[in-house]
Design a protein around this motif. Structure first.
Motif, PDB file in Angstrom:
ATOM      1  N   MET A 160       0.804  -1.212   0.000  1.00  0.00           N
ATOM      2  CA  MET A 160       0.000   0.000   0.000  1.00  0.00           C
ATOM      3  C   MET A 160       0.842   1.269   0.000  1.00  0.00           C
ATOM      4  O   MET A 160       0.318   2.362  -0.046  1.00  0.00           O
ATOM      5  N   LYS A 161       2.157   1.116   0.062  1.00  0.00           N
ATOM      6  CA  LYS A 161       3.043   2.270   0.183  1.00  0.00           C
ATOM      7  C   LYS A 161       4.309   1.989  -0.623  1.00  0.00           C
ATOM      8  O   LYS A 161       4.705   0.841  -0.777  1.00  0.00           O
ATOM      9  N   VAL A 162       4.942   3.030  -1.124  1.00  0.00           N
ATOM     10  CA  VAL A 162       6.186   2.885  -1.873  1.00  0.00           C
ATOM     11  C   VAL A 162       7.297   3.547  -1.056  1.00  0.00           C
ATOM     12  O   VAL A 162       7.182   4.703  -0.657  1.00  0.00           O
ATOM     13  N   ASP A 163       8.388   2.779  -0.796  1.00  0.00           N
ATOM     14  CA  ASP A 163       9.493   3.354  -0.033  1.00  0.00           C
ATOM     15  C   ASP A 163      10.381   4.218  -0.944  1.00  0.00           C
ATOM     16  O   ASP A 163      10.114   4.351  -2.148  1.00  0.00           O
ATOM     17  N   ILE A 164      11.436   4.782  -0.396  1.00  0.00           N
ATOM     18  CA  ILE A 164      12.270   5.711  -1.164  1.00  0.00           C
ATOM     19  C   ILE A 164      13.022   5.030  -2.312  1.00  0.00           C
ATOM     20  O   ILE A 164      13.519   5.700  -3.208  1.00  0.00           O
ATOM     21  N   PHE A 165      13.065   3.693  -2.286  1.00  0.00           N
ATOM     22  CA  PHE A 165      13.727   2.951  -3.354  1.00  0.00           C
ATOM     23  C   PHE A 165      12.745   2.441  -4.399  1.00  0.00           C
ATOM     24  O   PHE A 165      13.109   1.701  -5.303  1.00  0.00           O
ATOM     25  N   GLY A 166      11.467   2.804  -4.252  1.00  0.00           N
ATOM     26  CA  GLY A 166      10.449   2.384  -5.211  1.00  0.00           C
ATOM     27  C   GLY A 166       9.861   1.015  -4.936  1.00  0.00           C
ATOM     28  O   GLY A 166       9.070   0.513  -5.713  1.00  0.00           O
ATOM     29  N   LYS A 167      10.226   0.416  -3.802  1.00  0.00           N
ATOM     30  CA  LYS A 167       9.706  -0.900  -3.453  1.00  0.00           C
ATOM     31  C   LYS A 167       8.364  -0.746  -2.741  1.00  0.00           C
ATOM     32  O   LYS A 167       8.233   0.064  -1.824  1.00  0.00           O
ATOM     33  N   ARG A 168       7.376  -1.538  -3.159  1.00  0.00           N
ATOM     34  CA  ARG A 168       6.053  -1.491  -2.537  1.00  0.00           C
ATOM     35  C   ARG A 168       6.090  -2.308  -1.252  1.00  0.00           C
ATOM     36  O   ARG A 168       6.701  -3.373  -1.206  1.00  0.00           O
ATOM     37  N   LYS A 169       5.442  -1.787  -0.204  1.00  0.00           N
ATOM     38  CA  LYS A 169       5.458  -2.479   1.080  1.00  0.00           C
ATOM     39  C   LYS A 169       4.178  -2.178   1.856  1.00  0.00           C
ATOM     40  O   LYS A 169       3.441  -1.255   1.526  1.00  0.00           O
ATOM     41  N   PRO A 170       3.926  -2.939   2.936  1.00  0.00           N
ATOM     42  CA  PRO A 170       2.738  -2.710   3.764  1.00  0.00           C
ATOM     43  C   PRO A 170       2.853  -1.405   4.555  1.00  0.00           C
ATOM     44  O   PRO A 170       3.946  -0.860   4.737  1.00  0.00           O
TER      45      PRO A 170
END
Length: 180
Positions: free
Chosen positions: A100-110
């Motif tokens: 539901m969220k994208v981290d600063i590296f573009g990886k999708r995560k909860p």
């Protein structure tokens, strides 16, 4: 061509990954489609009606789940809420992690429940597809929302539970007919 010892050791893991991905896709494919229905229930001593829809769409890496709930209030007001979540296979068979969220590296995560956000996951078990949302309240208590969608002739039987610190706050049951 020679395979190294490390390469040979990795082969069983590669086969498990490939075949578990195929099994995951089979779970999702059985539920794929759009379903609609409605439910009546009592909330705060008031009879309410909800129109419900669910769409489950497989994609390359997992699936997308969208659902809408339209509440019809006694005074004529209407409240509509729509949610869409992407899910990807976790390392555990039949269990999917939300993205539901994208981290600063573009990886999708909860999302992070300690930040007041819901932690969401899904699982397939036999003919039932379940999603769980864990919330941590301001007081540090937990709240769970569970959606259990069971395949039946012509659609899904839906059971929704909202639980706070082991206490059932709401239960909604409905039949959602498969469209198309």
């Amino acid at each position: 061509m020679k395979l190294s010892v490390v390469g040979l050791r990795a082969l069983p893991f590669l086969f498990v990954f490939i075949f578990s991905s195929i099994a995951y896709a089979a779970d999702v494919d059985r539920f794929a489609g759009t379903y609609t229905g409605n439910a009546e229930f009592i909330s705060n001593d008031e009879k309410q009606r909800r129109d419900l829809s669910t769409t489950i769409t497989p994609n390359k890496d997992g699936f997308t789940l969208s659902w809408t709930s339209v509440t019809h209030r006694k005074d004529g007001r209407i409240k509509e809420a729509t949610y869409t979540i992407e899910f990807f296979p976790s390392p555990r068979e039949g269990i999917y992690s939300s993205a539901m969220k994208v981290d600063i590296f573009g990886k999708r995560k909860p999302l992070n429940p300690l930040n007041g956000e819901p932690f969401v996951w899904a699982r397939f078990r036999d003919d039932t597809f379940s999603t769980y949302s864990l919330f941590i309240t301001e007081e540090g208590e937990y709240e769970m929302q569970e959606y259990h969608r069971t395949l039946t002739d012509g659609g899904l039987d839906l059971v929704f539970h909202r639980v706070r610190d082991s206490m059932l706050l709401r239960e909604i049951k409905a039949f959602l007919a498969r469209e198309g």
